[in-house]
Design an enzyme around this catalytic site. Sequence first.
Site, mmCIF file in Angstrom:
data_model
loop_
_atom_site.group_PDB
_atom_site.id
_atom_site.type_symbol
_atom_site.label_atom_id
_atom_site.label_comp_id
_atom_site.label_asym_id
_atom_site.label_seq_id
_atom_site.Cartn_x
_atom_site.Cartn_y
_atom_site.Cartn_z
ATOM 1 N N GLY A 38 18.082 67.065 19.883
ATOM 2 C CA GLY A 38 19.009 66.309 20.895
ATOM 3 C C GLY A 38 18.762 66.154 22.267
ATOM 4 O O GLY A 38 19.019 65.313 22.984
ATOM 5 N N ASP A 95 21.588 68.906 24.745
ATOM 6 C CA ASP A 95 22.505 67.519 24.773
ATOM 7 C C ASP A 95 23.819 67.484 25.204
ATOM 8 O O ASP A 95 24.402 66.958 26.052
ATOM 9 C CB ASP A 95 22.110 66.846 23.477
ATOM 10 C CG ASP A 95 22.473 67.428 22.389
ATOM 11 O OD1 ASP A 95 22.762 68.594 22.192
ATOM 12 O OD2 ASP A 95 22.118 66.994 21.298
ATOM 13 N N ASP A 98 29.604 71.754 22.609
ATOM 14 C CA ASP A 98 30.808 71.205 21.877
ATOM 15 C C ASP A 98 31.639 72.559 21.857
ATOM 16 O O ASP A 98 32.316 72.998 22.505
ATOM 17 C CB ASP A 98 30.220 70.494 20.595
ATOM 18 C CG ASP A 98 31.470 70.390 19.412
ATOM 19 O OD1 ASP A 98 32.596 70.100 20.153
ATOM 20 O OD2 ASP A 98 31.181 70.233 18.334
ATOM 21 N N LYS A 126 32.206 68.619 25.541
ATOM 22 C CA LYS A 126 33.501 67.883 24.879
ATOM 23 C C LYS A 126 34.637 68.813 25.308
ATOM 24 O O LYS A 126 34.567 70.004 25.212
ATOM 25 C CB LYS A 126 33.323 68.145 23.349
ATOM 26 C CG LYS A 126 32.800 66.694 22.610
ATOM 27 C CD LYS A 126 32.905 66.814 21.161
ATOM 28 C CE LYS A 126 31.812 66.400 20.615
ATOM 29 N NZ LYS A 126 31.795 66.521 19.153
ATOM 30 N N PHE A 147 32.869 61.932 17.969
ATOM 31 C CA PHE A 147 31.550 62.164 17.473
ATOM 32 C C PHE A 147 30.599 61.242 18.320
ATOM 33 O O PHE A 147 30.834 60.042 18.014
ATOM 34 C CB PHE A 147 31.434 62.094 16.001
ATOM 35 C CG PHE A 147 30.059 62.905 15.613
ATOM 36 C CD1 PHE A 147 29.659 64.071 15.510
ATOM 37 C CD2 PHE A 147 28.846 61.937 15.274
ATOM 38 C CE1 PHE A 147 28.350 64.657 15.328
ATOM 39 C CE2 PHE A 147 27.502 62.440 15.069
ATOM 40 C CZ PHE A 147 27.426 63.833 14.975
ATOM 41 N N VAL A 148 29.778 61.811 19.136
ATOM 42 C CA VAL A 148 29.007 60.641 19.740
ATOM 43 C C VAL A 148 27.584 60.844 19.475
ATOM 44 O O VAL A 148 27.115 61.642 18.730
ATOM 45 C CB VAL A 148 29.421 61.064 21.376
ATOM 46 C CG1 VAL A 148 30.490 60.774 21.816
ATOM 47 C CG2 VAL A 148 28.482 62.393 21.627
ATOM 48 N N ASP A 154 22.177 62.475 17.271
ATOM 49 C CA ASP A 154 21.935 61.455 16.123
ATOM 50 C C ASP A 154 23.159 61.810 15.156
ATOM 51 O O ASP A 154 24.041 62.634 15.444
ATOM 52 C CB ASP A 154 20.932 62.184 15.326
ATOM 53 C CG ASP A 154 21.158 63.562 14.647
ATOM 54 O OD1 ASP A 154 21.661 64.381 15.535
ATOM 55 O OD2 ASP A 154 21.250 63.638 13.513
ATOM 56 N N ARG A 160 19.423 58.159 17.862
ATOM 57 C CA ARG A 160 18.819 59.184 19.018
ATOM 58 C C ARG A 160 18.081 57.940 19.990
ATOM 59 O O ARG A 160 17.975 58.420 21.152
ATOM 60 C CB ARG A 160 17.612 60.023 18.605
ATOM 61 C CG ARG A 160 18.112 61.094 17.685
ATOM 62 C CD ARG A 160 17.146 62.091 17.336
ATOM 63 N NE ARG A 160 17.202 62.979 16.270
ATOM 64 C CZ ARG A 160 17.895 64.181 16.192
ATOM 65 N NH1 ARG A 160 18.922 64.337 17.378
ATOM 66 N NH2 ARG A 160 18.281 64.966 15.111
#
Length: 179
Positions: A38, A95, A98, A126, A147-148, A154, A160
């Site tokens: 990511g 990336d 979370d 997040k 959810f991004v 991805d 991506r």
Amino acid sequence: MKVLLTEDQLQQAIRRMAGEIAEHYRDRPLTIVGVMIGSIVLLADLIRLLDMPLRVELVQARSYRRNSTRPGPLVLNLDLLSSDVRDRDVLLVDDIFDTGHTLWELVPQLDELGPASIRTAVLLRKQGRCEVPIQPDYVGFDIPDAFVVGYGLDYNDLYRNLPYVAALESGEIREETGR
Ligand code: 5GP
Ligand code: MG
């Protein structure tokens, strides 16, 4: 899919992060360790904004499986590290932060290799999800709990390559039922 962060917003934040990173390390030799897969787009943009002596390395972390948007068991792989990080300043780049478990588990594993220091940078964090007692040192954006995808992130191995970050809408998510 709803665009959350445009290309311009992303570039502006990455320029700010690069400024903060350069300010902290000055001309100390840095090893930037990207967390695959990511972080690759952030990594590519970030390193080109850093005018300092640096090495780039990769490690692998996986916590999502196929079409699930929920974390599964975390699998870490540090075998891709090719150069010695002993006595070097290390900046771990991911990336998104979370629950925080990825960085929480990666940092001590890297620390066993004897670096001079370890800091962490993420593009996204997040809100309201953190389950660990650490926070990243550099953050591009705080985002709502959705959810991004895009800009390296991805869903089911797709998206991506989007140059922006978007939140998936419920109709676009097909969670596994477990059978
Ligand atoms: P954590 O360990 O902090 O819970 O999760 C970090 C990893 O989970 C990230 O490196 C990323 O791979 C994945 N992840 C967490 N949230 C999202 C998300 O909204 N979208 C995508 N595509 N991946 C996510
Ligand atoms: Mg990841």
